[in-house]
Design an enzyme around this catalytic site. Structure first.
Site, PDB file in Angstrom:
ATOM      1  N   HIS A  86       7.800  76.622  59.632  1.00 48.16           N
ATOM      2  CA  HIS A  86       7.160  76.849  60.928  1.00 48.16           C
ATOM      3  C   HIS A  86       7.925  77.845  61.807  1.00 48.16           C
ATOM      4  O   HIS A  86       8.811  77.439  62.584  1.00 48.16           O
ATOM      5  CB  HIS A  86       7.050  75.533  61.694  1.00 48.16           C
ATOM      6  CG  HIS A  86       6.079  74.563  61.137  1.00 48.16           C
ATOM      7  ND1 HIS A  86       4.814  74.392  61.654  1.00 48.16           N
ATOM      8  CD2 HIS A  86       6.178  73.683  60.105  1.00 48.16           C
ATOM      9  CE1 HIS A  86       4.175  73.452  60.975  1.00 48.16           C
ATOM     10  NE2 HIS A  86       4.992  73.012  60.027  1.00 48.16           N
TER      11      HIS A  86
ATOM     12  N   CYS B  63       2.308  76.011  56.802  1.00 51.47           N
ATOM     13  CA  CYS B  63       2.483  74.633  56.341  1.00 51.47           C
ATOM     14  C   CYS B  63       1.208  74.077  55.672  1.00 51.47           C
ATOM     15  O   CYS B  63       0.896  74.440  54.553  1.00 51.47           O
ATOM     16  CB  CYS B  63       2.946  73.746  57.488  1.00 51.47           C
ATOM     17  SG  CYS B  63       3.754  72.223  56.932  1.00 51.47           S
TER      18      CYS B  63
END
Length: 358
Positions: free
Chosen positions: A248, A129
């Site tokens: 994620h 991320c």
């Protein structure tokens, strides 16, 4: 003529998969006591660093142990610690990408990994991320303006695997052992909403294609279609063992927080399998590393098990995105010193809110 055709075909295969064909010879898997660093996040306007416990569990569940790596330390801290580790996970979070303790530490880690590889040592990196975005900024020397505010937050998406990867899985490291690990991984990724996305900005394919440095050095593994955006979701470096996802994988098995900002992804079997696939892949990459501590005592004293006093259950406060978090004082275990002038309370950057990711 047939002989020439055969030679050309074999030559093409070698070009496409050369770094995979010789990786087992150059960097054989021979380390079954893997220790991986997880970089602590240094948030905006705070007096602490933190590590989300799901990153730790993600690695531990695939057979690794974890050492916290702190931001903003003197260079000798990293020069001493990184060679002892077998790789590092760079987390998501919320920090400026251009300067400050997090940005400068990630720059150092990436260059160290490249240096190790060029010297014949293996040091894989996984960037998630925020660190996916920082990785791009690093390889473009900061020459990228994030214009696509796609707000792909709190949503699980399927992953569109690149056709070149599907046609030749062994051309990338991520899927070279998929027959052993999970033969149906492409089907699961492409046909199920199994990738949790928590990011405001997106790197659109059109923007990616403007940067020759990215196309030459990275292989896109997959992209996403969301709203009116087609954005890059997963990449790996063509030479160095550097891997990154905008989504994620660590959240799927371990984050169950539900509030106005969190909770909109599933924990079904196929999603768990996807998380485990990439955890197993990265830890297995770390098994190619020969980094080791001076002795068992040195090793044990660095492990995150020594920091249980900083481990907090944060999933019940109504605001946190995480079930558990290690919350460290900024200078924990640092002998009261720091190397970065920006390591001060309230460090501010005008682009912070523009770049802030989860």
């Amino acid at each position: 003529m047939i002989i020439i055709q055969t030679i050309l075909i074999n030559f093409f295969i070698i070009i496409v998969t050369c770094y995979d064909n010789d990786i087992d010879e150059k960097f054989p898997i021979k380390n079954d006591r893997v220790v991986i660093g997880v970089l602590a996040q240094y948030p905006y306007q705070d007096e602490h660093q933190f590590i989300v416990a799901s990153y730790v569990k993600f690695l531990e569940s695939s057979g690794a142990r974890v050492v916290p790596v702190f931001c903003g330390r003197k260079s000798d801290y990293y020069e001493t610690l990184l060679p002892k580790l077998n790789g590092i996970l760079l987390p998501g979070g919320g920090s400026p990408l251009d300067k400050g303790p997090y940005a400068e530490t990630v720059d150092l880690i990436i260059e160290t990994s490249k240096k190790f590889y060029d010297e014949g040592k293996y040091f894989p990196i996984w960037a998630t991320c925020l660190s996916f975005e920082k990785l791009i900024v690093h390889f473009l020397n900061g020459d990228l303006q994030w214009k696509s505010m796609c707000h792909a937050q709190n949503i699980a998406l399927n992953l569109e695997i690149e056709k070149s990867v599907i046609d030749n899985p062994k051309s990338v490291r991520m899927f070279r052992d998929m027959d052993l690990m999970m033969p149906n991984i492409f089907d699961i990724l492409q046909n199920n909403n199994v990738t949790p996305n928590y990011h405001r900005v997106c790197l659109e394919l059109d923007e990616w294609n403007k940067h020759q440095e990215l196309k030459e050095n990275f292989q896109i593994i997959g992209h996403n279609l969301y709203k009116n955006y087609t954005f890059v979701s997963m990449i790996e470096h063509k030479k160095y063992p550097i891997y990154a996802s905008i989504w994620h994988p660590e959240k799927i098995p371990y984050e169950f927080v539900i509030n106005e900002h969190m909770g909109n992804f599933n924990h079904y079997l196929k999603a768990i399998m996807v998380s485990q696939y990439f955890g197993n892949f990265f830890v297995n990459e770390a098994r190619r590393s020969c980094g080791k501590f001076d002795n068992k005592l040195d090793e044990s004293q660095h492990l995150i098990y020594n920091y249980n006093e900083y481990r907090k259950y944060t999933g019940n406060d109504g605001k946190s995105s995480y079930e558990e978090t290690f919350i460290f004082p900024t200078n924990v275990n640092n002998n009261g010193s720091s190397s970065l002038s920006t390591l001060t309370k309230g460090y501010y950057n005008d682009n912070y809110f523009k770049y802030r990711l989860l």
